[in-house]
Design a protein around this motif. Structure first.
Motif, mmCIF file in Angstrom:
data_model
loop_
_atom_site.group_PDB
_atom_site.id
_atom_site.type_symbol
_atom_site.label_atom_id
_atom_site.label_comp_id
_atom_site.label_asym_id
_atom_site.label_seq_id
_atom_site.Cartn_x
_atom_site.Cartn_y
_atom_site.Cartn_z
ATOM 1 N N GLU A 164 10.446 -1.321 -26.215
ATOM 2 C CA GLU A 164 9.394 -0.380 -26.587
ATOM 3 C C GLU A 164 8.159 -0.661 -25.736
ATOM 4 N N SER A 165 7.312 0.367 -25.624
ATOM 5 C CA SER A 165 6.037 0.153 -24.930
ATOM 6 C C SER A 165 4.938 0.022 -25.977
ATOM 7 N N ASP A 166 3.765 -0.474 -25.538
ATOM 8 C CA ASP A 166 2.655 -0.568 -26.494
ATOM 9 C C ASP A 166 2.262 0.812 -27.004
ATOM 10 N N GLU A 167 2.381 1.840 -26.149
ATOM 11 C CA GLU A 167 2.046 3.204 -26.603
ATOM 12 C C GLU A 167 3.011 3.668 -27.691
ATOM 13 N N SER A 168 4.313 3.424 -27.469
ATOM 14 C CA SER A 168 5.291 3.954 -28.411
ATOM 15 C C SER A 168 5.144 3.298 -29.779
ATOM 16 N N LEU A 169 4.612 2.062 -29.817
ATOM 17 C CA LEU A 169 4.418 1.406 -31.112
ATOM 18 C C LEU A 169 2.992 1.568 -31.630
ATOM 19 N N GLY A 170 2.125 2.206 -30.847
ATOM 20 C CA GLY A 170 0.739 2.409 -31.293
ATOM 21 C C GLY A 170 -0.033 1.110 -31.423
ATOM 22 N N LEU A 171 0.193 0.165 -30.507
ATOM 23 C CA LEU A 171 -0.486 -1.136 -30.598
ATOM 24 C C LEU A 171 -1.935 -1.024 -30.128
ATOM 25 N N ASP A 172 -2.770 -1.876 -30.721
ATOM 26 C CA ASP A 172 -4.203 -1.858 -30.447
ATOM 27 C C ASP A 172 -4.475 -2.408 -29.052
ATOM 28 N N LYS A 173 -4.958 -1.531 -28.171
ATOM 29 C CA LYS A 173 -5.195 -1.951 -26.789
ATOM 30 C C LYS A 173 -6.647 -2.323 -26.535
ATOM 31 N N ASP A 174 -7.510 -2.193 -27.557
ATOM 32 C CA ASP A 174 -8.903 -2.587 -27.368
ATOM 33 C C ASP A 174 -9.007 -4.100 -27.214
ATOM 34 N N LEU A 175 -8.198 -4.801 -28.014
ATOM 35 C CA LEU A 175 -8.293 -6.254 -28.059
ATOM 36 C C LEU A 175 -7.228 -6.916 -27.190
ATOM 37 N N TYR A 176 -6.053 -6.303 -27.114
ATOM 38 C CA TYR A 176 -4.924 -6.929 -26.422
ATOM 39 C C TYR A 176 -4.394 -6.047 -25.306
ATOM 40 N N ARG A 177 -3.871 -6.699 -24.272
ATOM 41 C CA ARG A 177 -3.194 -5.979 -23.194
ATOM 42 C C ARG A 177 -1.718 -6.364 -23.229
ATOM 43 N N PHE A 178 -0.874 -5.348 -23.179
ATOM 44 C CA PHE A 178 0.564 -5.592 -23.188
ATOM 45 C C PHE A 178 1.124 -5.147 -21.841
ATOM 46 N N SER A 179 1.308 -6.098 -20.931
ATOM 47 C CA SER A 179 1.803 -5.716 -19.605
ATOM 48 C C SER A 179 3.320 -5.823 -19.536
ATOM 49 N N GLU A 180 3.934 -6.375 -20.583
ATOM 50 C CA GLU A 180 5.386 -6.473 -20.616
ATOM 51 C C GLU A 180 5.916 -5.581 -21.737
ATOM 52 N N PRO A 181 7.187 -5.124 -21.602
ATOM 53 C CA PRO A 181 7.737 -4.328 -22.703
ATOM 54 C C PRO A 181 7.871 -5.174 -23.975
ATOM 55 N N ILE A 182 7.882 -4.496 -25.108
ATOM 56 C CA ILE A 182 8.102 -5.178 -26.383
ATOM 57 C C ILE A 182 9.604 -5.122 -26.663
ATOM 58 N N LYS A 183 10.232 -6.288 -26.642
ATOM 59 C CA LYS A 183 11.691 -6.345 -26.797
ATOM 60 C C LYS A 183 12.044 -6.439 -28.278
ATOM 61 N N VAL A 184 12.913 -5.541 -28.701
ATOM 62 C CA VAL A 184 13.333 -5.507 -30.104
ATOM 63 C C VAL A 184 14.848 -5.691 -30.145
ATOM 64 N N ASN A 185 15.265 -6.703 -30.887
ATOM 65 C CA ASN A 185 16.693 -6.972 -31.043
ATOM 66 C C ASN A 185 17.044 -6.756 -32.518
ATOM 67 N N LEU A 186 17.957 -5.825 -32.778
ATOM 68 C CA LEU A 186 18.288 -5.493 -34.160
ATOM 69 C C LEU A 186 19.753 -5.767 -34.449
ATOM 70 N N THR A 187 20.004 -6.486 -35.527
ATOM 71 C CA THR A 187 21.362 -6.566 -36.067
ATOM 72 C C THR A 187 21.370 -5.708 -37.322
ATOM 73 N N VAL A 188 22.152 -4.646 -37.282
ATOM 74 C CA VAL A 188 22.147 -3.668 -38.378
ATOM 75 C C VAL A 188 23.465 -3.789 -39.142
ATOM 76 N N HIS A 189 23.345 -4.072 -40.433
ATOM 77 C CA HIS A 189 24.513 -4.101 -41.317
ATOM 78 C C HIS A 189 24.503 -2.813 -42.132
ATOM 79 N N LYS A 190 25.537 -2.002 -41.991
ATOM 80 C CA LYS A 190 25.575 -0.743 -42.744
ATOM 81 C C LYS A 190 26.868 -0.691 -43.545
#
Ligand SMILES: [Zn+2]
Ligand SMILES: [Zn+2]
Length: 176
Positions: free
Chosen positions: A19-45
């Motif tokens: 995910e990108s910081d934009e897609s997650l709506g992260l606060d960019k006033d205080l923090y800079r996210f120059s790397e993607p946000i990696k999400v690893n999900l194990t889904v049990h259905k």
């Protein structure tokens, strides 16, 4: 990011997302996210019950609140969320448990944007520091006290009035 559970396979599946910081709506006033946000999900259905065990990781950058140097902060958080797919009429606005969600069976889409945003923001400090004992900047000359010492400490105690007093003393001593 949304999981379309109507087409999600039964059983346990692991997926990775970026995910990108934009897609997650992260606060960019205080923090800079120059790397993607990696999400690893194990889904049990299993029919209408879904359990997610996830991990979210990235690196955020901010200015140290004392010395303004760049600070890198590692985010590596695990989380667990549970959802039940129920008849639409049973979907209440709030399950009362932030980790538990009801999803309507007509459109069982699980939006993880807000939970992920919260997890990342809670993992980051409100007042980023380059180190616990950061000495900050000298308020008089602006020197970074972590790197250099300045000679302002002595002068800091001398107010303009005190300096004027010293001048007057000198004037009197000179007897003129
Ligand atoms: Zn600092
Ligand atoms: Zn100084």
């Amino acid at each position: 990011m949304k999981l379309a559970l109507s087409t999600w396979p039964e059983g346990t599946k692991t997926r990775e997302f970026e995910e990108s910081d934009e897609s997650l709506g992260l606060d960019k006033d205080l923090y800079r996210f120059s790397e993607p946000i990696k999400v690893n999900l194990t889904v049990h259905k299993a029919s209408n019950e879904v359990i997610i065990e996830g991990r979210v990781g990235t690196t955020a950058y901010a200015d140290c609140v004392r010395c303004l140097e760049d600070v890198a902060m590692t985010v590596d958080e695990t989380f667990r969320r549970v959802a039940s797919i129920v008849p639409d009429a049973q979907v209440s606005e709030d399950s009362g448990d932030p980790d538990f969600t009801f999803l309507p069976e007509s459109q069982p889409e699980w939006d993880l944007t807000e939970p992920l945003r919260e997890i990342v923001m809670l993992a980051l400090p409100d007042n980023p520091l380059c180190r616990e004992d950061c000495q900050g900047l000298c308020p008089i000359c602006g020197a970074n006290r972590n790197q250099e010492s300045c000679n302002c400490n002595g002068a800091a105690g001398r107010t303009p009035l005190a300096q004027l007093g010293e001048l007057l003393d000198q004037h009197r001593k000179n007897g003129s």
